[in-house]
Scaffold this motif. Structure first.
Motif, PDB file in Angstrom:
ATOM      1  N   ARG A 443       0.831  -1.205   0.000  1.00 51.22           N
ATOM      2  CA  ARG A 443       0.000   0.000   0.000  1.00 51.22           C
ATOM      3  C   ARG A 443       0.865   1.254   0.000  1.00 51.22           C
ATOM      4  O   ARG A 443       0.527   2.254  -0.639  1.00 51.22           O
ATOM      5  N   HIS A 444       1.970   1.194   0.679  1.00 48.09           N
ATOM      6  CA  HIS A 444       2.851   2.348   0.784  1.00 48.09           C
ATOM      7  C   HIS A 444       3.390   2.782  -0.579  1.00 48.09           C
ATOM      8  O   HIS A 444       3.548   3.978  -0.834  1.00 48.09           O
ATOM      9  N   ILE A 445       3.674   1.792  -1.440  1.00 44.89           N
ATOM     10  CA  ILE A 445       4.221   2.145  -2.766  1.00 44.89           C
ATOM     11  C   ILE A 445       3.177   1.960  -3.872  1.00 44.89           C
ATOM     12  O   ILE A 445       3.500   2.010  -5.057  1.00 44.89           O
ATOM     13  N   HIS A 446       1.905   1.723  -3.492  1.00 43.84           N
ATOM     14  CA  HIS A 446       0.779   1.679  -4.436  1.00 43.84           C
ATOM     15  C   HIS A 446       0.908   0.547  -5.463  1.00 43.84           C
ATOM     16  O   HIS A 446       0.692   0.746  -6.656  1.00 43.84           O
ATOM     17  N   VAL A 447       1.246  -0.639  -4.992  1.00 44.19           N
ATOM     18  CA  VAL A 447       1.265  -1.804  -5.879  1.00 44.19           C
ATOM     19  C   VAL A 447       0.528  -2.937  -5.194  1.00 44.19           C
ATOM     20  O   VAL A 447       0.195  -2.874  -4.012  1.00 44.19           O
ATOM     21  N   HIS A 448       0.293  -4.009  -5.953  1.00 42.55           N
ATOM     22  CA  HIS A 448      -0.387  -5.169  -5.379  1.00 42.55           C
ATOM     23  C   HIS A 448       0.611  -6.005  -4.572  1.00 42.55           C
ATOM     24  O   HIS A 448       1.772  -6.159  -4.970  1.00 42.55           O
ATOM     25  N   PRO A 449       0.167  -6.575  -3.426  1.00 44.31           N
ATOM     26  CA  PRO A 449       1.069  -7.380  -2.591  1.00 44.31           C
ATOM     27  C   PRO A 449       1.726  -8.539  -3.353  1.00 44.31           C
ATOM     28  O   PRO A 449       2.917  -8.830  -3.130  1.00 44.31           O
ATOM     29  N   VAL A 450       0.969  -9.199  -4.217  1.00 45.48           N
ATOM     30  CA  VAL A 450       1.545 -10.328  -4.960  1.00 45.48           C
ATOM     31  C   VAL A 450       2.669  -9.844  -5.864  1.00 45.48           C
ATOM     32  O   VAL A 450       3.720 -10.479  -5.980  1.00 45.48           O
TER      33      VAL A 450
END
Length: 536
Positions: A443-450
């Protein structure tokens, strides 16, 4: 106009010494006798004939008798070398509008031509006005039929006959001819040119339908031409053949394509309304079936009902899966997802709702990753009012946009990935004492965890949790060197609220417990109960 005279010099003189363009005429042909002239008139359909009286085979008077029986609207001017009353009288009785003596005085000829031109123009205006009014009345009558007014058959058939529309005892069918790629056509052609195309399409329809009956056009939306077909109640194959002729002829004649929606043959005039409703519902199925087709009952069984409904847009979970595929640069997976997203739509409106969702995603990706190159310029302010006419085109456009974004992400390549991993490591360094996870880092870098998990392992050689553990254990070692800090306190300072769990993690990483590390490695004694540590 046509010039008729057995003397070559007269014909050439008339053609040469009269400025026909200035007086508003065009010399379409010439003949040396009345018989030849009559054949020419049937061929050319002129407005005016200038003829001599005395000619071989067929005289001017005989020619005028034939013309009067053939078409009374043709104006006739007589030229004669005989200044005799009986000739002038015979010419006037035969319908001549003027009688001039040879040699011709061109000023008198000009005056007579101007007078005839005024009459022709007045007749043309009256005829055009009459045709226009009749056309409007037919339009209004057809539109009433489409709305089921009048409902009484006898009244409707009587009104149709008054408008020169023989519908009594004939089968009727409503066809809707819709221009394909209409929005593109409006950018290529003017409004007048588009109206001209409709007129030409109407004439093409009349030719194609003539073997089975008559066609009456009626106003529809801008992109369509409505056709009311009235014909013999013969085999449906003949009607289908007429539709095929129309489509083929249109393809061969025009710089555009059309799709036909066929309402179906009905035996009474009252059922025109039903045929129209069917044609309108079928032409809407063009969105699913494709363009340049004949759409009729029986060939749409696999197409969903096109009634407008609330769109079941993809869920957040599904959109997250798409995000993973895009961040992983998996174009094939992106296309598969697009197919899945549109699989359940049952109307154009539903498909557009899904389209809008995708376009918002494209915008978010471009903003989030600061994607910018010449190929993405048009996506910065996309046309959310998509003019794509079929589902396949809509999906192709979405796939094109998404793949452009994937390509832009790929061009960012290692530099972009290194930047993201660096941000995550800074995040861990700053937040290791708190409860953090792969999800919060993503969330911090605005990407999906996977996606983060995948690129983190590839870039760092270890997975996210192992790296976080390494940082926490390293920090714990530093804090354990301070004998004022109890082990449970160190546990809290490196993000573990449970000292026993911290001890287990520490031993797994270092090989000894925190107590053993402080005593055996650092040389301190530590009282588990909290007493002051002492150097061995």
């Amino acid at each position: 106009m046509v010039i008729v005279d057995d003397e070559d010099v007269i014909r050439e003189g008339l053609k040469t010494f009269v400025d026909w363009n200035r007086v508003g005429y065009f010399v379409a042909g010439e003949a040396e006798d009345g018989a030849m002239a009559f054949e020419l008139v049937q061929d050319l359909q002129p407005d005016l004939v200038i003829t001599d009286i005395k000619m071989p085979i067929c005289t001017g008077i005989e020619l005028m008798d034939k013309l009067r029986n053939y078409n009374r609207d043709i104006r006739i001017i007589v030229l004669s070398g005989y200044n005799e009353f009986q000739y002038a009288t015979a010419a006037i009785e035969a319908g001549a509008v003027g009688y001039l003596l040879k040699p011709i005085k061109f000023d008198k000829l000009h005056d007579l031509l101007a007078s005839v031109k005024e009459e022709l123009d007045a007749d043309a205006f009256a005829r055009t006005r009459s045709e226009y009014v009749g056309k409007l009345l037919r339009y209004d009558f057809i539109l009433q039929l489409l709305q089921r007014h009048p409902a009484n058959r006898q009244e409707a058939e009587k009104r149709a006959a008054e408008l020169d529309m023989p519908l009594a005892g004939r089968c009727c069918d409503v066809w809707l001819a819709q221009f394909d790629d209409y929005n593109d056509l409006t950018h290529r052609y003017t409004k007048d040119e588009m109206e001209s195309f409709k007129l030409e399409l109407r004439e093409t329809a009349a030719e194609a339908i003539r073997p089975i009956g008559d066609v009456y056009d009626f106003p529809c939306d801008d992109s369509s031409l409505g056709l009311l077909i009235a014909g013999d109640c013969r085999s449906k194959d003949d009607w289908r053949a007429a539709a095929s002729r129309l489509l083929n002829d249109a393809n061969n004649r025009f710089p555009f394509r059309v799709t036909l929606g066929i309402g179906g043959i009905f035996r009474t005039i009252e059922e025109v309304h039903e045929s129209y409703l069917i044609a309108r519902s079928l032409i809407a199925k063009k969105f699913f079936l494709g363009k340049n087709l004949i759409i009729m009952k029986g060939n749409t069984s696999e197409v969903p009902d096109t009634a407008d409904a609330v769109s079941p847009v993809p869920t957040t979970l599904h959109m997250e899966r798409l995000i993973v595929h895009m961040q992983s640069l998996e174009k094939d997976k992106v296309r598969e997802y697009v197919d899945e997203a549109f699989a359940s739509v049952s109307s154009r409106n539903e498909a557009l709702n899904v389209y809008y969702l995708f376009m918002q995603l494209v915008q978010n990706f471009m903003d989030r990753f600061a994607l910018s190159n010449s190929r993405l310029a048009h996506l910065k302010s996309p046309d959310y009012q998509s003019h794509k006419e079929t589902l396949a085109e809509l999906k192709d456009e979405i796939n094109q946009f998404l793949c452009l974004v994937v390509d832009a992400m790929a061009e960012g390549g290692a530099a972009s990935t290194n930047s993201m991993i660096g941000e995550v490591k800074k995040f861990i360094e700053a937040q290791y004492a708190h409860e953090i996870s792969l999800e919060s880092a993503a969330r911090h870098i605005h990407v999906h965890p996977v996606y983060l998990s995948k690129i983190f392992k590839k870039d760092s050689g270890v997975n996210f949790i192992d790296y976080l553990t390494e940082v926490r254990v390293a920090k714990a070692k530093q804090f354990l060197a301070d004998t004022r800090l109890k082990v449970y306190k160190v546990s809290e300072m490196v993000g573990y609220n449970d000292p026993r769990h911290f001890s287990k993690i520490f031993k797994s990483a270092v090989g000894v417990t925190p107590y053993e590390y402080r005593r055996g490695v650092l040389g301190f004694l530590d009282d588990p109960a909290g007493s002051q540590g002492q150097k061995l």
